[in-house]
Each structure stands twice: as structure tokens, then as C-alpha cells.
Design a protein around this motif. Structure first.
Motif, short mmCIF file in Angstrom:
data_model
loop_
_atom_site.label_atom_id
_atom_site.label_comp_id
_atom_site.label_asym_id
_atom_site.label_seq_id
_atom_site.Cartn_x
_atom_site.Cartn_y
_atom_site.Cartn_z
N ASP A 113 0.82 -1.23 0.00
CA ASP A 113 0.00 0.00 0.00
C ASP A 113 0.84 1.27 0.00
OD1 ASP A 113 -2.28 -1.57 0.05
OD2 ASP A 113 -2.38 -1.59 2.24
N CYS A 114 2.00 1.23 -0.67
CA CYS A 114 2.86 2.41 -0.79
C CYS A 114 3.20 2.61 -2.26
CB CYS A 114 4.15 2.25 0.02
SG CYS A 114 3.91 2.02 1.78
N PRO A 115 2.35 3.33 -3.00
CA PRO A 115 2.58 3.49 -4.45
C PRO A 115 3.87 4.26 -4.74
CG PRO A 115 0.84 4.96 -3.68
CD PRO A 115 1.15 4.05 -2.54
N GLU A 116 4.54 3.88 -5.83
CA GLU A 116 5.74 4.58 -6.25
C GLU A 116 5.36 5.94 -6.84
OE1 GLU A 116 8.31 2.36 -8.78
OE2 GLU A 116 8.33 0.59 -7.46
N LEU A 117 6.02 6.99 -6.38
CA LEU A 117 5.75 8.34 -6.87
C LEU A 117 6.80 8.73 -7.90
CD1 LEU A 117 5.11 10.00 -3.38
CD2 LEU A 117 3.41 9.02 -4.93
N ASP A 118 6.46 9.73 -8.70
CA ASP A 118 7.46 10.28 -9.63
C ASP A 118 8.60 10.87 -8.82
OD1 ASP A 118 5.90 9.57 -11.77
OD2 ASP A 118 4.92 11.53 -11.93
N ASP A 119 9.80 10.63 -9.26
CA ASP A 119 10.99 11.20 -8.61
C ASP A 119 11.08 10.85 -7.13
OD1 ASP A 119 11.50 12.36 -11.05
OD2 ASP A 119 10.58 14.28 -10.50
N SER A 120 10.73 9.61 -6.78
CA SER A 120 10.85 9.21 -5.36
C SER A 120 12.28 8.87 -4.99
CB SER A 120 9.92 8.04 -5.04
OG SER A 120 10.19 6.94 -5.89
N ILE A 121 13.16 8.68 -5.99
CA ILE A 121 14.59 8.51 -5.73
C ILE A 121 15.35 9.57 -6.52
CG2 ILE A 121 16.59 6.99 -5.91
CD1 ILE A 121 14.74 4.61 -5.67
N VAL A 122 15.96 10.49 -5.78
CA VAL A 122 16.67 11.62 -6.38
C VAL A 122 18.14 11.53 -5.98
CG1 VAL A 122 16.93 14.13 -6.34
CG2 VAL A 122 14.65 13.11 -6.44
N ILE A 123 19.02 11.81 -6.94
CA ILE A 123 20.46 11.71 -6.67
C ILE A 123 21.16 13.01 -7.05
CG2 ILE A 123 22.60 10.54 -7.31
CD1 ILE A 123 20.99 7.97 -7.59
N TYR A 124 21.97 13.49 -6.09
CA TYR A 124 22.79 14.69 -6.30
C TYR A 124 24.25 14.28 -6.40
CZ TYR A 124 18.67 17.14 -4.41
OH TYR A 124 17.41 17.63 -4.17
N LYS A 125 25.04 15.15 -7.05
CA LYS A 125 26.48 14.95 -7.13
C LYS A 125 27.16 16.20 -6.59
CE LYS A 125 27.72 12.78 -11.00
NZ LYS A 125 27.80 12.45 -12.45
N TYR A 126 27.89 16.03 -5.51
CA TYR A 126 28.44 17.21 -4.83
C TYR A 126 29.93 17.39 -5.10
CZ TYR A 126 30.32 14.11 -1.10
OH TYR A 126 31.00 13.15 -0.40
N ASN A 127 30.36 18.66 -4.92
CA ASN A 127 31.77 19.01 -4.94
C ASN A 127 32.03 19.95 -3.77
OD1 ASN A 127 31.00 21.70 -5.80
ND2 ASN A 127 30.80 20.86 -7.88
N ASN A 128 33.18 20.57 -3.74
CA ASN A 128 33.52 21.41 -2.60
C ASN A 128 32.69 22.69 -2.51
OD1 ASN A 128 35.52 19.66 -1.73
ND2 ASN A 128 37.13 20.66 -2.95
N ASN A 129 31.98 23.02 -3.59
CA ASN A 129 31.33 24.34 -3.64
C ASN A 129 29.81 24.31 -3.70
OD1 ASN A 129 33.94 25.65 -3.83
ND2 ASN A 129 34.00 24.96 -5.97
N ASN A 130 29.20 23.13 -3.80
CA ASN A 130 27.75 23.15 -4.03
C ASN A 130 26.91 22.50 -2.94
OD1 ASN A 130 28.23 20.44 -4.45
ND2 ASN A 130 27.38 20.34 -6.52
N HIS A 131 27.49 22.28 -1.76
CA HIS A 131 26.72 21.66 -0.67
C HIS A 131 25.43 22.42 -0.38
CE1 HIS A 131 30.71 19.80 0.84
NE2 HIS A 131 30.01 18.88 0.22
N GLN A 132 25.56 23.73 -0.23
CA GLN A 132 24.40 24.53 0.15
C GLN A 132 23.36 24.58 -0.98
OE1 GLN A 132 23.89 25.55 3.28
NE2 GLN A 132 25.84 24.53 3.68
#
Length: 605
Positions: free
Chosen positions: A325-344
């Protein structure tokens, strides 16, 4: 609403020695509450006999109480008992029967901090006109010396000595180095330390567990009484039980306790540093025929694509976890790629996403303080004071600011009692004063005033130190000047410019600029969240979690690093966001997680 299926029904009907392996989101807490309710309705408990429902932490204990209240419309009351395992052992075994150890003893106290066990052996003496630090007799005698001819105390302080279930001594679970100390001398030293400590009634929670086991073995009547008082003992989060705690409950079953239940998930054991032994839970579940093993494999928290991600650290032959009873939503798994300057930027994007979909219960988690500090915008750790007192005051105030009023009052009360009664060094006396003052309305009013009016953290460290020293002196009516031992010279742990920077830059509470909590994985264990953002480390290290750790190619029970990942990734209901170093390619990500993921590129941030 309580959903009943075949797995839950099998557990609810089970009696005797029961072990329940419950996956994340399976509703185990509600199922435990349902079991207690059914035991009451069937009259298997009642009168003066009830269920002892125990857990590893206070928060887990509170969740059981709340689940029971939602099912029954009432609170769990006598004859039932809900507490932590440590509290149960202290209250029902160690403290009431401590006198059976030895008639010559002080009334026992469970220590909040074990450093007092070291301090009780320290003294000072005068030599050639100088006051020097030393140790009380007989710690400098030959039989208590290490191979370097100094007291064993300096190698293995009393606060680190532990008694194991078989009665042998260890140093926090490890054996002393034979290159440093003779075993015979080490044992004599430990016997002296523990004998003196127990006579004084100063015991840690670890000591209490050993004493409880010893008392049960020597006095079978205790087990008989406990089995009558609590014919059912249910232990939640049992994967975090120590070997000593397992031994205590095994002793109870040997001596007449018929109904005991271990409930947990070995994959969610994160406390090996506190002696948790998930392999013992697993051994009983898989190999010990004296235990009846049951499963809860329906996950009612997360959609299947999120379940499949955290299941990657499980073994191939483990029962499959099924989303219900937990339907999959659009964009339920999102992935970021970080470097030294984009944390915020990543944090802001995640925050905007949570706001858009009204994910109000969200969290950002990391493994390791250096990454956590960089997310918070903190600089490297600075130590402007020579004592811990100011940091303790800041910690108490931050608890207050974050809404944890109960614990903030507890922390600042202890601080104030020690300042007011600085002439008292006896642990028992200070604890008695704390107990008296905890129910003193005027003192509690003063405590709250202090928390509310402490000098602001926007002040520079230098100004805050001066103002706080004077503020506490006036509020507590002290007859001496407080000294936080503020350093004024550059050192390994202090850049002098730090003194002119605000307290909040270096010691602020753990929230992002967008007010999403930034915390550790341990802090979200047991929680259900709407969304979570997990930052993975770049470099391999025993204390880091990395992209490569999200697997179980060896098909073995995973180590604690992989179990941390399992816990973090199994929290969210709607959105699982992960941040990896930019060295991880899109191809790597798709190969690991499949096509149904959304990779946020730099130009989207």
C-alpha cells in the motif's frame, strides 16, 4: 488502524521463547502493543502480574507507550512495566538486591558519568614546595604496576574496566596488552578497583548488568519472584542487546521464566561500540531450536523502489521485503552529485522539493563530523576554553532552542548544582541535591530563567565568555568568580581570530540555513520520515559510508557501516535523496539503482 496478516497473526498467537525478525516499516511497535492488549484481554496477565516491555532507548520505549494508547485509548499502567533494559535491570534486580553482595556497602547509585571512578583514586601531594598530582594507596604498590614501572592506572583507568559474563576483566571489551602489563597484575588491579567501587556503591550500567547476572545465579528466588511479577517479558530492539544482557535473560528462562520475546532487525543494529551483538540475535533466530522464529516482511512505509535500494545490503537468501500500500511516486529517488562548492545548493534544492510537496518531516544525515561541519558551514573545530563547562552550557542552551525542554533543564540543572556546591566532591551527595532540587518550584523557575536569558550566541566568543561568567555568578549568587579558562594565544586547536567570531559560527545547533535538521544516522534510527537526504563520503575510511558500500557482493551479514546505510535509506515514506561525490558517474548510478532515478545535474541547482 491495525492491519492483520498471516505473519502478524502467527506472532500474536505465539507463546514461549519467541524471536521476531521485523523489517523496516513493518509496524513492529504497533504489533507489540497489540500483543500486550491481547494478553490483557485473554486474562493471561492481570492482578499483580504484567508484561515487562523493554527497549534499548527511551525514545523506543515512548513509542511503545504511544502505540498502545492509540490501540486501546488508555495508557499502559500497573501491573505492566515499560522501560529501557538498563532501567529494568537496575530497578528490579541490582538495586533492590545489592545488599546480598556484601553487608559492608554504601547505598548504590547508578553513575551518569564514569569519570568519577578515575577521580576517586586521584590525590595531590607536596614535594620540594610544589603541589603534584598523584594516586591514592595502594595503586603505586609493585603488584599494581605495569611493565613500565608505573601504576596500571595510567594505562587502563578504572572507568574503562569491565567485568565480562564469565567474571573475567577487560578494557571496554578488549584484553590488555601482554607487552604492557602482566595478566596477574592486571587482574589484581581490576579486583582492587571493582571491590572498592562496589563497596562505595558506585556502579555503571555495565557493572549493574554484571551484578544482576551474578545475583540471579546465586539467588534463584529472585528469578522466581520476577517470573511471577512479569510472566511475559518482551524486548524490543533486541538486536542491540549485549552479550551480558542476553546472559541475564537466558538465566531468567533457565530459572522459570516461560515467556520471553526478542523483537528486532539485526540489519538495524548500530551500537556495537556499546556492546550490541546482532550476531547473537541472528544465531538464535537461525540456529537455536529452543526459540520459535517469526518474520514481519511487509513494509508499509516505503514504495518498492526505495525498499529495493536499501535491500541491496541484505543477503540473497534473506526473506524479501515487500512494499504494501505504498505506491511509487514520480521522482521518489533523487540523486545529487556534490563538490567542494555546491553543498548549500544541494540542500536548498532538497528543501525546495520538500516545500513543494509539503514533506514536513524531513532530515539530512551524514556519517562523520567533518562532512557534517562542512554542510553546516562550520570551520574546523576550535577549542577556545581550557575546560568543558562552557561547551556544556552551550549544549544545554541548544537543546532549549531546539524545543527539547526536558533534557535542556536536566543538563543545566546539573551544571548549576555543581557550580553552587563546588565545595562538594562526593557523588552521592551531589545526586541527592539534584534529586531534591528537581522538585523545587523556585529552583526550576530559576533554571528556566537562566536558559532563557543566557547571553546570546551572536556575541563573539570572547564577549560571550565574559558575560556568561558574570551572568551565572549573579543568577546563582556565587561567592567566587567563574573562570572558563579562555585561551588567548594561538595553539593547535585555536586560531586567535576565533575569539572575535560569534559563538553560533562554531557551536550552533545542527540545522541547515533552511531549518532542516542535519544530524547523524544514529539520530534518525527508528523514525519514519517523509523524506531524507543522505550524504555519502568521498574517501574510504572505517567511519565513512561510500557509494561502494551499497552492496553485498560477499553475501554475508553486513558490517556496521553497511547497516548504517540500511537504516538511513529505509526511513522515508515518499522521497529518498542521496548525494554522492561528483566522481561517481551517471553510468555508475544507473547501473547501481536502475533507470527510474532522477539525477540532478549542476545546472538544475
Amino acid at each position: 488502524m491495525y492491519f492483520e496478516n498471516d505473519e502478524r497473526l502467527a506472532y500474536l498467537r505465539a507463546r514461549g521463547k519467541v524471536i521476531l525478525n521485523a523489517c523496516p516499516g513493518s509496524g513492529k511497535t504497533t504489533t507489540i502493543a497489540k500483543k500486550i492488549l491481547e494478553l490483557e484481554n485473554s486474562k493471561e496477565i492481570g492482578g499483580h502480574s504484567g508484561v515487562a516491555c523493554l527497549s534499548f532507548t527511551n525514545s523506543a520505549k515512548d513509542e511503545i507507550n504511544e502505540a498502545y494508547r492509540k490501540l486501546s485509548g488508555k495508557s499502559l499502567q500497573f501491573p505492566n512495566h515499560v522501560s529501557t533494559i538498563d532501567s529494568f535491570i537496575n530497578k528490579f534486580i541490582t538495586l533492590p538486591f545489592y545488599n546480598l553482595l556484601n553487608r559492608d556497602f554504601n547505598r548504590p547509585k547508578i553513575l551518569d558519568h564514569t569519570t568519577i571512578l578515575d577521580d576517586m583514586w586521584k590525590t595531590t601531594y607536596v614535594k620540594n614546595g610544589k603541589t603534584l598530582d598523584g594516586l591514592l594507596r595502594p595503586l603505586n604498590n609493585a603488584e599494581y604496576k605495569a611493565k613500565n614501572n608505573r601504576s596500571i592506572f595510567h594505562l587502563y583507568p578504572p572507568s574503562e574496566i569491565r567485568i565480562e559474563p564469565d567474571g573475567t576483566f577487560s578494557i571496554n571489551g578488549n584484553q590488555p596488552s601482554p607487552e604492557k602489563v602482566e595478566r596477574e597484575n592486571f587482574n589484581k588491579y581490576c579486583q582492587l578497583i571493582k571491590s572498592k567501587q562496589f563497596t562505595k556503591g558506585l556502579i555503571s550500567t555495565g557493572d549493574s548488568a554484571y551484578i544482576a547476572l551474578y545475583l540471579l545465579k546465586k539467588n534463584p528466588k529472585i528469578s522466581e519472584w520476577l517470573s511471577l511479577r512479569f510472566p511475559f517479558i518482551i524486548i524490543d530492539e533486541a538486536q542491540d542487546n549485549s552479550i551480558m544482557q542476553h546472559a541475564i535473560f537466558e538465566e531468567l528462562t533457565k530459572q522459570g521464566l516461560n515467556n520471553i520475546e526478542l523483537i528486532g532487525d539485526p540489519y538495524q543494529s548500530l551500537y556495537e561500540w556499546r556492546d550490541a551483538k546482532p550476531t547473537e540475535f541472528l544465531r538464535k533466530y537461525e540456529e537455536d531450536d529452543t526459540w520459535q522464529s517469526f518474520d514481519l516482511t511487509d513494509n508499509r512505509r516505503s514504495p518498492q523502489n526505495i525498499v529495493d535500494v536499501f535491500s541491496k545490503v541484505r543477503r540473497q537468501n534473506d526473506s524479501k521485503i515487500n512494499s504494501v500500500d505504498c505506491p511509487e511516486l514520480d521522482d521518489s529517488i533523487v540523486i545529487y552529485k556534490y563538490n567542494n562548492n555546491n553543498h548549500q545548493k544541494i540542500i536548498k534544492h532538497f528543501d525546495d522539493c520538500c516545500s513543494k510537496y509539503k514533506y514536513t518531516k524531513s532530515c539530512i544525515v551524514v556519517r562523520g563530523n567533518s562532512l557534517k561541519d562542512s554542510l553546516l558551514g562550520k570551520k574546523s573545530e576550535q577549542r577556545p576554553w581550557g575546560i568543558d563547562l562552557p561547551k556544556s552550557i552551550i549544549y544545554a542552551k541548544n537543546l532549549y532552542l531546539s524545543g527539547d525542554i526536558k533534557n535542556s533543564i536536566k543538563e543545566i540543572r546539573t551544571i548549576c548544582i555543581h557550580l553552587i556546591h563546588s565545595d562538594i566532591t562526593d557523588y552521592h551527595s551531589l545526586k541527592e541535591i539534584e534529586k531534591e532540587k528537581s522538585i523545587d518550584p523556585s529552583f526550576n523557575s530559576l533554571i528556566i530563567t537562566i536558559l532563557a536569558e543566557l547571553p546570546d550566541f551572536t556575541l563573539s566568543i570572547s564577549n560571550w565568555t565574559t558575560k556568561t561568567q558574570q551572568f551565572l555568578k549573579e543568577k546563582l549568587n556565587l561567592n567566587y568568580n567563574l573562570d572558563f579558562n579562555l585561551r588567548n594565544r594561538k595553539s593547535t586547536y585555536l586560531e586567535k581570530a576565533t575569539l572575535d567570531e560569534s559563538v553560533e559560527i562554531h557551536f550552533k545547533k545542527s540545522h541547515s540555513a533552511f531549518n532542516i535538521p542535519i544530524t547523524t544516522i544514529h539520530q534518525v534510527k527508528g523514525q519514519t520520515l517523509d523524506s531524507i537526504l543522505v550524504f555519502f563520503n568521498e574517501k574510504k575510511h572505517k567511519d565513512n559510508i561510500t557509494f561502494e558500500n551499497i552492496s553485498n557482493t560477499e553475501n554475508i551479514f553486513p558490517d556496521e557501516t553497511k547497516r548504517l546505510i540500511y537504516v538511513a535509506l529505509s526511513r522515508p515514506k515518499y522521497l529518498l535523496a542521496m548525494a554522492f561525490p561528483e566522481s561517481i558517474t551517471n553510468e555508475d548510478l544507473i547501473k547501481k539503482f536502475g533507470e527510474k532515478i532522477r539525477i540532478i545535474e549542476e545546472d538544475e541547482l
